[in-house]
Motif scaffolding. Structure first.
Motif, short mmCIF file in Angstrom:
data_model
loop_
_atom_site.label_atom_id
_atom_site.label_comp_id
_atom_site.label_asym_id
_atom_site.label_seq_id
_atom_site.Cartn_x
_atom_site.Cartn_y
_atom_site.Cartn_z
N LEU A 1 0.81 -1.22 0.00
CA LEU A 1 0.00 0.00 0.00
C LEU A 1 0.84 1.27 0.00
O LEU A 1 0.34 2.35 0.28
N ASP A 2 2.13 1.14 -0.33
CA ASP A 2 3.01 2.31 -0.28
C ASP A 2 3.00 3.09 -1.60
O ASP A 2 4.03 3.39 -2.19
N TYR A 3 1.81 3.43 -2.06
CA TYR A 3 1.65 4.25 -3.26
C TYR A 3 0.66 5.36 -2.96
O TYR A 3 -0.11 5.29 -2.01
N GLU A 4 0.70 6.39 -3.77
CA GLU A 4 -0.26 7.48 -3.67
C GLU A 4 -1.12 7.48 -4.94
O GLU A 4 -0.79 6.82 -5.92
N VAL A 5 -2.20 8.21 -4.88
CA VAL A 5 -3.03 8.40 -6.07
C VAL A 5 -3.11 9.89 -6.37
O VAL A 5 -3.01 10.73 -5.47
N SER A 6 -3.25 10.21 -7.64
CA SER A 6 -3.41 11.60 -8.04
C SER A 6 -4.59 11.70 -8.99
O SER A 6 -5.04 10.70 -9.56
N LEU A 7 -5.10 12.91 -9.13
CA LEU A 7 -6.23 13.17 -10.02
C LEU A 7 -5.70 13.83 -11.29
O LEU A 7 -4.93 14.79 -11.22
N ARG A 8 -6.13 13.29 -12.44
CA ARG A 8 -5.66 13.82 -13.72
C ARG A 8 -6.87 14.09 -14.63
O ARG A 8 -7.86 13.35 -14.58
#
Length: 191
Positions: free
Chosen positions: A3-10
């Protein structure tokens, strides 16, 4: 748990490069996978923020991490913490464990939820079962607005929600003390 990821909005575009208003893609930072398409009001809650929320509860010694995981490409994540107490049924070896479950979606399909459950979540099926049985309990945080303030509110509400297991234990003990007659059992199954 991966779970060591981030999410971004594009922003979203159609060929030949026309922007789609009011819709954004939720993209995983490490792999570039699109996890979902959301509206303009959606605000992601990062996995690290979820762990930070549980860390504040685990730090006081009331809970300890049990398991965590992601489903699919990471569009659904969950974290499970175990309470130290158990429910023992009178005159038996039956034991019910007590857990605090945090589930979150990065695809816009559900709110962030935190609730107590006796179900040990290890896969999609046990996650779905725990969520179904806990409807109306715990805290739900919609992915909009001031998420930090809402997480603080959830922390305070969960302090009060500890009574869930106390009530469940009392009900189990009451059932364990009741010995129905043969007539009562037959009546139950024939109606």
């Amino acid at each position: 748990a991966g779970l060591d990821y981030e999410v971004s909005l594009r922003p979203l575009f159609t060929p030949p490069n026309t922007a789609i208003p009011g819709r954004r893609a939720v993209v995983r930072s490490d792999s570039g996978d699109v996890l979902g398409v959301v509206g303009k009001a959606y605000e992601p809650v990062q996995n690290q923020e979820c762990f930070d929320f549980l860390d504040s509860l685990v730090a006081d010694g009331e809970l300890r991490y049990h398991t965590a995981g992601a489903l699919g490409a990471g569009e659904r994540v969950w974290m499970l913490a175990k309470l130290p107490a158990t429910i023992h049924i009178k005159d038996s070896e039956d034991i019910t464990e007590q857990y605090l479950l945090l589930s979150n979606s990065h695809d816009g399909t559900s709110s962030l939820r935190v609730f107590f459950t006796p179900i040990r979540v290890v896969c999609a099926n046990t996650l779905a079962m725990a969520e179904r049985r806990s409807r109306g309990r715990g805290c739900s945080i919609v992915h909009r607005g001031d998420l930090t303030r809402r997480l603080d509110f959830a922390r305070s509400v969960l302090g009060l929600a500890h009574s869930f297991f106390e009530k469940a234990g009392e009900q189990m003990q009451q059932l364990a003390r009741h010995y129905p007659s043969t007539e009562q059992i037959e009546g139950f199954f024939t109606t």
